[in-house]
Scaffold this motif. Structure first.
Motif, PDB file in Angstrom:
ATOM      1  N   ILE A  20       0.560  22.321  23.201  1.00 24.17           N
ATOM      2  CA  ILE A  20       1.349  22.659  24.382  1.00 24.17           C
ATOM      3  C   ILE A  20       1.455  24.175  24.518  1.00 24.17           C
ATOM      4  O   ILE A  20       1.408  24.910  23.527  1.00 24.17           O
ATOM      5  CB  ILE A  20       2.757  22.025  24.380  1.00 24.17           C
ATOM      6  N   ASN A  21       1.578  24.605  25.760  1.00 23.36           N
ATOM      7  CA  ASN A  21       1.747  26.030  26.084  1.00 23.36           C
ATOM      8  C   ASN A  21       0.667  26.903  25.447  1.00 23.36           C
ATOM      9  O   ASN A  21       0.933  28.003  24.983  1.00 23.36           O
ATOM     10  CB  ASN A  21       3.145  26.509  25.685  1.00 23.36           C
ATOM     11  N   VAL A  22      -0.561  26.385  25.436  1.00 22.87           N
ATOM     12  CA  VAL A  22      -1.694  27.134  24.890  1.00 22.87           C
ATOM     13  C   VAL A  22      -2.632  27.473  26.041  1.00 22.87           C
ATOM     14  O   VAL A  22      -3.096  26.574  26.746  1.00 22.87           O
ATOM     15  CB  VAL A  22      -2.446  26.308  23.816  1.00 22.87           C
ATOM     16  N   GLY A  23      -2.892  28.742  26.224  1.00 26.43           N
ATOM     17  CA  GLY A  23      -3.817  29.179  27.272  1.00 26.43           C
ATOM     18  C   GLY A  23      -3.421  28.730  28.667  1.00 26.43           C
ATOM     19  O   GLY A  23      -4.280  28.449  29.499  1.00 26.43           O
ATOM     20  N   GLY A  24      -2.121  28.608  28.901  1.00 24.62           N
ATOM     21  CA  GLY A  24      -1.650  28.191  30.219  1.00 24.62           C
ATOM     22  C   GLY A  24      -1.744  26.703  30.478  1.00 24.62           C
ATOM     23  O   GLY A  24      -1.465  26.241  31.581  1.00 24.62           O
ATOM     24  N   ASN A  25      -2.131  25.932  29.477  1.00 22.68           N
ATOM     25  CA  ASN A  25      -2.271  24.484  29.637  1.00 22.68           C
ATOM     26  C   ASN A  25      -1.087  23.745  29.027  1.00 22.68           C
ATOM     27  O   ASN A  25      -0.442  24.233  28.104  1.00 22.68           O
ATOM     28  CB  ASN A  25      -3.562  23.999  28.964  1.00 22.68           C
ATOM     29  N   ASN A  26      -0.860  22.522  29.538  1.00 26.07           N
ATOM     30  CA  ASN A  26       0.183  21.647  29.003  1.00 26.07           C
ATOM     31  C   ASN A  26       1.514  22.373  28.873  1.00 26.07           C
ATOM     32  O   ASN A  26       2.163  22.340  27.827  1.00 26.07           O
ATOM     33  CB  ASN A  26      -0.238  21.047  27.659  1.00 26.07           C
ATOM     34  N   LYS A  27       1.930  23.007  29.957  1.00 25.63           N
ATOM     35  CA  LYS A  27       3.148  23.808  29.942  1.00 25.63           C
ATOM     36  C   LYS A  27       4.399  22.925  29.917  1.00 25.63           C
ATOM     37  O   LYS A  27       4.536  22.011  30.728  1.00 25.63           O
ATOM     38  CB  LYS A  27       3.197  24.724  31.153  1.00 25.63           C
TER      39      LYS A  27
END
Length: 181
Positions: A10-17
């Motif tokens: 989660i919250n990695v590289g703008g993904n799965n925020k």
């Protein structure tokens, strides 16, 4: 029992925020108590006396899917399991400008010493320790591009671990230790 939920990806590289305040509320609504989050990478400390440790991932994964519409894997570790990691971490391992030291928390399906056979470990430049539930890995940052750690991304093993640096793991342990029992 006191646990930490380690969310993968989660919250990695703008993904799965996911906002940690919202995640805290979701955990509370799912029946978790003393909920606290630590940094934005999905570390949630909580207590639960009703559900067995093995039931919690399904409950929390379903909650995250329902509340955030994200299919996120959740790994649960008890205070005792985190304490075992801390007990095995060499005191001089750190995560800073000179050194990279991580804990790879293992999902049950790959949790045994033979997982080391699937990794490209360079004993000349990195230290790797297996303990039940985790692999402890450390090296000088100058050697990072030559290490096996840099080659784990995209492997079968990588999909079945969630990684935290040793500074984060030590802080999680401290936070878990401060929860009222």
């Amino acid at each position: 029992m006191i646990y930490v939920a380690l969310l993968r990806g989660i919250n990695v590289g703008g993904n799965n925020k996911i906002d940690m305040k919202d995640l805290k509320v979701s955990f509370e609504n799912a029946g978790m108590h003393n909920v606290a989050t630590y940094i934005n990478s999905g570390n949630i400390i909580f207590s639960n006396e009703i559900h067995d440790q093995h039931e919690l991932p399904d409950i929390l994964e379903a909650t995250i899917l329902q509340d955030f519409n994200l299919d996120i894997r959740v790994l649960i570790r008890s205070f005792e399991e985190i304490e075992a990691v801390i007990d095995h971490l060499p005191d001089n391992w750190r995560n800073d400008k000179e050194r990279k030291s991580d804990v790879l928390f293992l999902w049950e399906e790959i949790d045994n010493r033979s997982v080391l056979d699937e990794l490209k470990i360079r004993p000349d430049i990195e230290q790797v320790i297996y303990i039940p539930g985790a692999i402890l890995w450390s090296m000088d940052r100058k050697d990072l591009s030559k290490s096996g750690m840099s080659k784990i991304v995209g492997t079968k093993v990588y999909k079945k671990v969630t990684i935290r640096n040793v500074n984060t793991v030590r802080k999680i342990h401290s936070l878990m230790n401060s929860v009222d029992r």
